[in-house]
Design a protein around this motif. Structure first.
Motif, PDB file in Angstrom:
ATOM      1  N   GLU A 116       0.445   7.855   2.396  1.00  0.00           N
ATOM      2  CA  GLU A 116       1.190   7.457   3.590  1.00  0.00           C
ATOM      3  C   GLU A 116       0.376   7.798   4.827  1.00  0.00           C
ATOM      4  O   GLU A 116       0.098   8.966   5.109  1.00  0.00           O
ATOM      5  CB  GLU A 116       2.543   8.189   3.622  1.00  0.00           C
ATOM      6  CG  GLU A 116       3.399   7.841   4.825  1.00  0.00           C
ATOM      7  CD  GLU A 116       3.767   6.350   4.852  1.00  0.00           C
ATOM      8  OE1 GLU A 116       4.170   5.835   3.805  1.00  0.00           O
ATOM      9  OE2 GLU A 116       3.644   5.734   5.908  1.00  0.00           O
ATOM     10  N   THR A 138       3.065   1.653   9.336  1.00  0.00           N
ATOM     11  CA  THR A 138       3.844   0.821   8.433  1.00  0.00           C
ATOM     12  C   THR A 138       3.782  -0.629   8.863  1.00  0.00           C
ATOM     13  O   THR A 138       4.040  -0.949  10.031  1.00  0.00           O
ATOM     14  CB  THR A 138       5.309   1.277   8.419  1.00  0.00           C
ATOM     15  OG1 THR A 138       5.370   2.668   8.069  1.00  0.00           O
ATOM     16  CG2 THR A 138       6.112   0.480   7.401  1.00  0.00           C
ATOM     17  N   ARG A 166       4.755  -7.114   3.437  1.00  0.00           N
ATOM     18  CA  ARG A 166       3.508  -6.874   2.711  1.00  0.00           C
ATOM     19  C   ARG A 166       2.840  -8.187   2.326  1.00  0.00           C
ATOM     20  O   ARG A 166       1.619  -8.282   2.265  1.00  0.00           O
ATOM     21  CB  ARG A 166       3.781  -6.064   1.435  1.00  0.00           C
ATOM     22  CG  ARG A 166       4.139  -4.608   1.677  1.00  0.00           C
ATOM     23  CD  ARG A 166       3.009  -3.838   2.376  1.00  0.00           C
ATOM     24  NE  ARG A 166       1.726  -3.978   1.699  1.00  0.00           N
ATOM     25  CZ  ARG A 166       1.325  -3.205   0.697  1.00  0.00           C
ATOM     26  NH1 ARG A 166       2.093  -2.245   0.259  1.00  0.00           N
ATOM     27  NH2 ARG A 166       0.133  -3.396   0.156  1.00  0.00           N
ATOM     28  N   SER A 191      -1.033  -0.744   5.390  1.00  0.00           N
ATOM     29  CA  SER A 191      -1.419  -1.362   4.124  1.00  0.00           C
ATOM     30  C   SER A 191      -1.681  -2.854   4.259  1.00  0.00           C
ATOM     31  O   SER A 191      -2.145  -3.491   3.313  1.00  0.00           O
ATOM     32  CB  SER A 191      -0.338  -1.144   3.071  1.00  0.00           C
ATOM     33  OG  SER A 191      -0.174   0.231   2.825  1.00  0.00           O
ATOM     34  N   GLN A 239     -10.843   1.652   0.810  1.00  0.00           N
ATOM     35  CA  GLN A 239      -9.715   0.743   0.697  1.00  0.00           C
ATOM     36  C   GLN A 239      -9.347   0.574  -0.779  1.00  0.00           C
ATOM     37  O   GLN A 239      -9.952  -0.208  -1.497  1.00  0.00           O
ATOM     38  CB  GLN A 239     -10.006  -0.612   1.324  1.00  0.00           C
ATOM     39  CG  GLN A 239      -8.801  -1.545   1.342  1.00  0.00           C
ATOM     40  CD  GLN A 239      -9.109  -2.886   1.988  1.00  0.00           C
ATOM     41  OE1 GLN A 239     -10.193  -3.425   1.832  1.00  0.00           O
ATOM     42  NE2 GLN A 239      -8.149  -3.421   2.738  1.00  0.00           N
ATOM     43  N   SER A 259      -4.171  -0.830  -2.994  1.00  0.00           N
ATOM     44  CA  SER A 259      -2.935  -0.886  -2.201  1.00  0.00           C
ATOM     45  C   SER A 259      -3.168  -1.465  -0.806  1.00  0.00           C
ATOM     46  O   SER A 259      -2.207  -1.872  -0.152  1.00  0.00           O
ATOM     47  CB  SER A 259      -2.317   0.511  -2.087  1.00  0.00           C
ATOM     48  OG  SER A 259      -3.268   1.429  -1.592  1.00  0.00           O
ATOM     49  N   GLY A 260      -4.402  -1.505  -0.336  1.00  0.00           N
ATOM     50  CA  GLY A 260      -4.696  -2.240   0.896  1.00  0.00           C
ATOM     51  C   GLY A 260      -5.045  -1.421   2.114  1.00  0.00           C
ATOM     52  O   GLY A 260      -5.880  -1.844   2.912  1.00  0.00           O
ATOM     53  N   GLU A 261      -4.422  -0.270   2.304  1.00  0.00           N
ATOM     54  CA  GLU A 261      -4.693   0.469   3.539  1.00  0.00           C
ATOM     55  C   GLU A 261      -6.080   1.103   3.494  1.00  0.00           C
ATOM     56  O   GLU A 261      -6.550   1.519   2.447  1.00  0.00           O
ATOM     57  CB  GLU A 261      -3.615   1.537   3.786  1.00  0.00           C
ATOM     58  CG  GLU A 261      -3.757   2.817   2.989  1.00  0.00           C
ATOM     59  CD  GLU A 261      -3.248   2.684   1.569  1.00  0.00           C
ATOM     60  OE1 GLU A 261      -2.915   1.566   1.154  1.00  0.00           O
ATOM     61  OE2 GLU A 261      -3.194   3.716   0.880  1.00  0.00           O
TER      62      GLU A 261
END
Lengths: 114, 114
Positions: free
Chosen positions: A1, A5, A9, A107, B39, B42-44
Motif C-alpha cells: 500500500e 489509490t 483499476r 497501481s 513494478q 500489481s502495477g504500482e
C-alpha cells in the motif's frame, strides 16, 4: 500500500465515450502527477500539479483533461480517445520542496480503447 | 537533454543467481538524482533507492546493491541470490533541476525462474 489509490483499476471504453480516472493520495503531499505507460516505451509524464496548480503539460492532446480540485485528489477526464491511447495510466504524488523527486505511485488504471 | 537508457529489455535468470540491471543516463545538470523503481505485476511502482549526484558511494541494502559511477554516467543495480519474488519490471529514473520531473528509462523485465 503506497498511499496513492487509483480507480478504476481497469477501464474499457469506446472512442465516443466520456470517462474519468480518479486518483487520491493519503500522504499529505503537495504535488500530483499523471504518467502514461505504454508497452516498450518509457513512462511518459503527462501532467504535473503543484499545490493544485498545473505546472506541466507535456504536449498532451486535449482529449485528456486533468482536474485537481485539491492537493489530495487528481482526475483525468477522457473523451473521444483513440485506440493508441490504450495504456496503463499511473498517478503519483510527492512532497515538493524536498531535495528529491521521490514519487509514490498508485497501481494504475489499465485503459483499453476500442 | 535528459535521457535514461536501459539497454536490457528482458533478463531471465534462475533462482539464486546474481543479476545486474544496467542504467546509463544523460544530463547537463550538475545536481541531479537517480532512482530505481520496481513494478511488480500489481502495477504500482515501488521506490527502491534515490541517489544524489554528489554521493558516489555504492550502497547495499540486503540483497540489493547499487553502483553509481559518474565517470561513465551509470547507475547499475545488482540483485544477489535472486528470488522468484524479484520478478518485476525495474525502472531507472533521473530527476533534478528546476522542475519536479522524473525521466524514466524503458524498464527491464526481470524473470526469476524457480
Amino acid at each position: 500500500e503506497t498511499g496513492v489509490t487509483q480507480t478504476p483499476r481497469h477501464l474499457v471504453m469506446g472512442m465516443t465515450n466520456k470517462k474519468s480516472l480518479k486518483c487520491e493520495q493519503h500522504l499529505g503531499h503537495n504535488a500530483m502527477y499523471w504518467y502514461k505507460q505504454s508497452a516498450k516505451k518509457p513512462l511518459e509524464l503527462m501532467f504535473v500539479y503543484n499545490f493544485k496548480e498545473q505546472t506541466e503539460n507535456n504536449s498532451v492532446p486535449s482529449r485528456f483533461s486533468p482536474e485537481c480540485p485539491n492537493s489530495s485528489h487528481l482526475f483525468l477526464h477522457l473523451h473521444t480517445l483513440q485506440p493508441e491511447d490504450s495504456a496503463l495510466y499511473l498517478c503519483a504524488s510527492s512532497q515538493r520542496g524536498q531535495e528529491s523527486e521521490k514519487l509514490f505511485f498508485g497501481s494504475g488504471t489499465q485503459l483499453s480503447v476500442l | 537533454a535528459q535521457k535514461v537508457t536501459q539497454a536490457q529489455t528482458e533478463i531471465s535468470v534462475v533462482e539464486k543467481e546474481d543479476v545486474t540491471l544496467d542504467c546509463v543516463y544523460e544530463t547537463r545538470d550538475t545536481t541531479y538524482y537517480l532512482f530505481w523503481y520496481k513494478q511488480p505485476p500489481s502495477g504500482e511502482l515501488v521506490f527502491l533507492i534515490r541517489r544524489n549526484s554528489f554521493d558516489e558511494q555504492n550502497e547495499i541494502s540486503g540483497r540489493y546493491s547499487w553502483n553509481f559511477q559518474k565517470s561513465t554516467s551509470s547507475f547499475n543495480f545488482t540483485i544477489t541470490a535472486s528470488q522468484v519474488v524479484d520478478s518485476a519490471v525495474y525502472f531507472c529514473a533521473l530527476g533534478g533541476g528546476a522542475t519536479n520531473k522524473l525521466i524514466f528509462g524503458t524498464g527491464t523485465l526481470l524473470a526469476v525462474q524457480p
